[in-house]
Each structure stands twice: as C-alpha cells, then as structure tokens.
Design an enzyme around this catalytic site. Sequence first.
Site, short mmCIF file in Angstrom:
data_model
loop_
_atom_site.label_atom_id
_atom_site.label_comp_id
_atom_site.label_asym_id
_atom_site.label_seq_id
_atom_site.Cartn_x
_atom_site.Cartn_y
_atom_site.Cartn_z
N ASN A 113 21.49 -59.60 -10.12
CA ASN A 113 20.20 -60.46 -10.44
C ASN A 113 19.53 -60.89 -9.45
O ASN A 113 19.76 -62.12 -8.96
CB ASN A 113 20.56 -61.65 -11.70
CG ASN A 113 19.31 -62.03 -12.21
OD1 ASN A 113 18.28 -61.95 -11.50
ND2 ASN A 113 19.32 -62.77 -13.36
N PHE A 114 18.53 -60.20 -8.59
CA PHE A 114 17.57 -60.63 -7.80
C PHE A 114 16.24 -61.12 -8.40
O PHE A 114 15.30 -61.02 -7.77
CB PHE A 114 17.24 -59.66 -6.69
CG PHE A 114 18.55 -59.39 -6.07
CD1 PHE A 114 19.77 -59.87 -5.74
CD2 PHE A 114 18.46 -57.97 -5.01
CE1 PHE A 114 20.74 -59.43 -5.21
CE2 PHE A 114 19.77 -57.62 -4.27
CZ PHE A 114 20.76 -58.15 -4.43
N SER A 115 16.27 -61.43 -9.48
CA SER A 115 14.97 -61.83 -10.18
C SER A 115 14.69 -62.77 -11.21
O SER A 115 13.52 -62.97 -11.79
CB SER A 115 14.62 -60.58 -11.12
OG SER A 115 15.77 -59.96 -11.65
N CYS A 116 15.93 -63.69 -11.19
CA CYS A 116 15.60 -64.83 -12.25
C CYS A 116 14.35 -65.67 -11.68
O CYS A 116 14.69 -66.11 -10.86
CB CYS A 116 16.96 -65.75 -12.68
SG CYS A 116 16.53 -66.97 -13.51
N ASN A 157 11.91 -57.66 -14.21
CA ASN A 157 12.45 -59.01 -15.09
C ASN A 157 10.86 -59.80 -15.39
O ASN A 157 9.91 -58.97 -15.35
CB ASN A 157 13.02 -59.96 -13.93
CG ASN A 157 13.75 -61.06 -14.79
OD1 ASN A 157 13.47 -61.57 -15.95
ND2 ASN A 157 14.98 -61.13 -14.28
N THR A 158 10.93 -60.71 -16.05
CA THR A 158 9.63 -61.48 -16.45
C THR A 158 8.77 -61.88 -15.47
O THR A 158 9.40 -62.21 -14.32
CB THR A 158 10.10 -62.56 -17.39
OG1 THR A 158 11.11 -63.50 -16.66
CG2 THR A 158 10.42 -62.31 -18.70
C1 LIG Z 1 14.81 -65.51 -23.10
C2 LIG Z 1 14.97 -64.58 -22.11
C3 LIG Z 1 16.49 -64.63 -21.23
C4 LIG Z 1 16.31 -63.75 -20.22
N1 LIG Z 1 17.54 -63.72 -19.29
C5 LIG Z 1 17.75 -62.84 -18.46
C6 LIG Z 1 19.08 -62.78 -17.38
O1 LIG Z 1 19.97 -63.82 -17.91
N2 LIG Z 1 18.96 -62.01 -16.69
C7 LIG Z 1 18.10 -60.93 -16.33
O2 LIG Z 1 18.47 -60.06 -15.41
N3 LIG Z 1 16.91 -61.00 -17.20
C8 LIG Z 1 16.81 -61.74 -18.06
N4 LIG Z 1 15.65 -61.80 -18.79
C9 LIG Z 1 14.56 -60.66 -18.61
C10 LIG Z 1 14.89 -59.70 -19.81
O3 LIG Z 1 15.99 -59.03 -19.28
C11 LIG Z 1 13.66 -58.51 -19.25
O4 LIG Z 1 13.84 -57.95 -17.92
C12 LIG Z 1 12.20 -59.17 -19.31
O5 LIG Z 1 12.10 -59.77 -20.62
C13 LIG Z 1 11.30 -57.81 -19.72
O6 LIG Z 1 11.54 -57.00 -20.59
P1 LIG Z 1 10.79 -57.25 -22.00
O7 LIG Z 1 9.36 -56.76 -21.90
O8 LIG Z 1 11.46 -55.97 -23.03
O9 LIG Z 1 11.12 -58.46 -22.51
C14 LIG Z 1 15.47 -62.59 -19.95
C15 LIG Z 1 14.29 -62.57 -20.98
C16 LIG Z 1 14.26 -63.30 -21.86
C17 LIG Z 1 12.85 -63.30 -22.82
#
Ligand SMILES: Cc1cc2nc3c(=O)[nH]c(=O)nc-3n(C[C@H](O)[C@H](O)[C@H](O)COP(=O)(O)O)c2cc1C
Length: 373
Positions: free
Chosen positions: A151-154, A218-219
């Site tokens: 995870n280089f993206s949180c 990631n987001t």
């Molecule tokens: C509530 C929430 C928690 C998340 N936690 C993590 C996490 O712990 N590690 C990670 O790599 N990405 C995390 N993500 C990112 C998602 O894995 C994903 O990369 C991102 O939501 C984009 O995909 P989507 O458009 O399908 O939601 C999280 C996203 C959400 C909404």
Amino acid sequence: MSVNRSVNFTGIEFQNPFLLSSAPPTESESNILRAFEAGWGGVVTKTIGLHPVVNVVGAKAKFLRTSPEDAYVSMKKRPGAALHSSWNWELISDKVLDWWLPRIRRIKEAFPDRVLIASIMAGSGNDKELQNWQRLARECQDAGADGLELNFSCPHMDRRDMGSNIGKDEGLCSVVTEAVKEVARVPVWCKLTPATAEIEVEAGACFRGGADAIVSSNTFPSIPLIDPDTLEFEINVDGFVSSGGLGGPAILPLSLAKMAQMTRAFPDKSFSGIGGVSDFRQALSYILLGCGTVQVCTAAMLDQAIGPNVIKRLLAGLDQFLERHAAEGWTRVEDFRGIRRDRIVAQSDIRRPDAAEYHSGYEVSEGYAGAEL
Ligand SMILES: Cc1cc2nc3c(=O)[nH]c(=O)nc-3n(C[C@H](O)[C@H](O)[C@H](O)COP(=O)(O)O)c2cc1C
C-alpha cells in the site's frame, strides 16, 4: 467455441479476473468467505499493519449522490438521486498482523483455488521500518497468501514516510519494493496513489525495485462539500474535516487516464485496474487499456457489503462479450487485453478539419506568419 474466464496474472492462476479491492468488503474472514462463495476470483485483504490504528469518531465512509434535474452533488439522502462517489477517511485495518494470520490460513484452507492477496503497509523512513515491511511480507506469505500488495497509496497519512507519501516519492517506491522483494516468494504488486503528476514515474520506480505489477487507483484526495444551510462540512467531527478519498463512478475517467499513462509507458508489464467499476462495461475499459485484472470497492460496499450482484454482472458481461466476439477468435481476456492502448495519442495527432491551420499551440513559422499578418 467455449468461453474461458481464467487469467494468469503475475504467475497466479485466477478463475476469473475480478477481485474485491483492499477495503471494507475484505476487512473480515466472514466477508472474504462470502465473497468467494459469491464467485469473486480473488480478494485483496484490507491493508494489514503492525500497529493498531484508531479511526475518527463517527462515520468512516459516506456516499455522494447527484440529482438528475440540477446535478446537485451531496451526501444527503434523497429520492431519485444516483450514486456519484464514495468518500472515506478510514485508516487501514484496525486488526493487526497477529489477528490476520490465522484467518489468512483458514480462508486459504477453505478456498485453496481462489486467490488471496495480502495488502500490507509500514513506514519507510529507516531500516527498522523496511524490516517491518519484510516481517509483514514473510508472515503473510507463510500463512498462505498468494501474493502481496504494497500500500503506497493510503491518502490519509500524516506520516511523511507512509501510505500515499511513499507513492509520491520515486526513491521510496523503489527502496520499499526492493526490500519486500528480498524476502518475497510470492508476486509483489504495488498499489500507487493517483495523486501525482506523472504516475508512470512512480510505476517505473516500482518496476526497478522488482514489482511484478502495479495496481491503480486508490481513492483521489478530496474533501466533503459544505452544507449551504448549516455552513458545516457534510461530514465532520466537531466541525473539522481532513482530506479524504473519493472512489466510485466519479473517479472512473480519472483513474482510466492514470492507468493509460502507465500501460502506454510499460506495455509489457502487468496492471490491475481499480476505480468506478460496477459492471463489465467499466471493467472492459481497463482491460482494453492493458489491465490483466480488475478490482472493485464502492459498488461492492453498496451491494450486501461484498457485491454478490456485482460479481454476477461482471461474469455475465464477460461471458456475453466473449460469445459476441467469438468470430474474431477471442476466447479469453488475453485475446483482447490492451487492444485500445495505442489509440491514445497526442492532440496534434487527432484529425481536424484543416490540419494545416493547427500548429500544436506554437506560433506559425516566421515567413508564413509574416505573410498573414
Ligand atoms: C471505506 C474505504 C476504505 C478503504 N481502505 C483501503 C485500504 O485499507 N487499503 C487500500 O489499499 N485501499 C483502500 N481503499 C481504496 C479501495 O480499495 C479502492 O482503491 C478505491 O475505493 C477505488 O475503487 P472504487 O471506485 O471501486 O471504490 C478504501 C476505500 C474505501 C471506500
């Protein structure tokens, strides 16, 4: 010709190319077991760290919706509004490594033919932190994880040497990947933040460190809207908010652009696409740009927490697509993966009514301009 859903991605055999991404859908053993029962080809666990985390007071994630008549985007629930995005400020798993290890073991025993990737995260500022990455990697793979996602993206980390702050620094991307590769016996994927200018730079650094694949997105960094009546952020604690992450339909074109930058720069490398996928149509865009697998979070969160209907739609869509294209000889994802990657070109390469009139934003050559002026 019969359709074949299976893919080999970074040496791992998947029954189908669709995974739940690291997020609430994969935060527990029961969720992951339900996900496999529902038909997901793989899951990436909620990110595992060594130290306990404490989340903010109140909701960790919310959904934004938009109304068709005025395009009003808001977290307020109202009839007739369509999903716009998810917004979250949730940290990594609040369960630490020792909680996860027996669960990884049990899940793999129950579903040996499904893929379980362990998402892991530590700091990167000194040798001790790099050893933490190595410990996480070793113990997860010893428990039976089929691969590791770094995870280089949180996007919520204050620490300068963690999460998306690693993904914004080419040096750290290389160093951490290399440290994990030193101990890894399973494939290593790096999940990059989209919050950089030229994501192929950080992707290149991960590949130099030995990464087997890049995962994105990631987001996206974002803040909630301010309520026009109360003048408070739609999600806040004591009136305060910090930057969070946007996911879901709103990020789909943004995430595709990030992915295209990387697949064009590294056409022979492996990529896993995430962002705004809820059925096969969106997954197809990622695959046509070169992705070998596709991951889902927001759509699954809204579908019984693990997306039983989402995976049904993805599989039915893939089957129908392959049947429709049987005449072209396509029987599996690999047959059409990447075939639209080279259609993204410079503006000046796009046809226009009079090509001679367009000079890519430069002044026209002197003699020519002189004649005109
Ligand atoms: C509530 C929430 C928690 C998340 N936690 C993590 C996490 O712990 N590690 C990670 O790599 N990405 C995390 N993500 C990112 C998602 O894995 C994903 O990369 C991102 O939501 C984009 O995909 P989507 O458009 O399908 O939601 C999280 C996203 C959400 C909404």
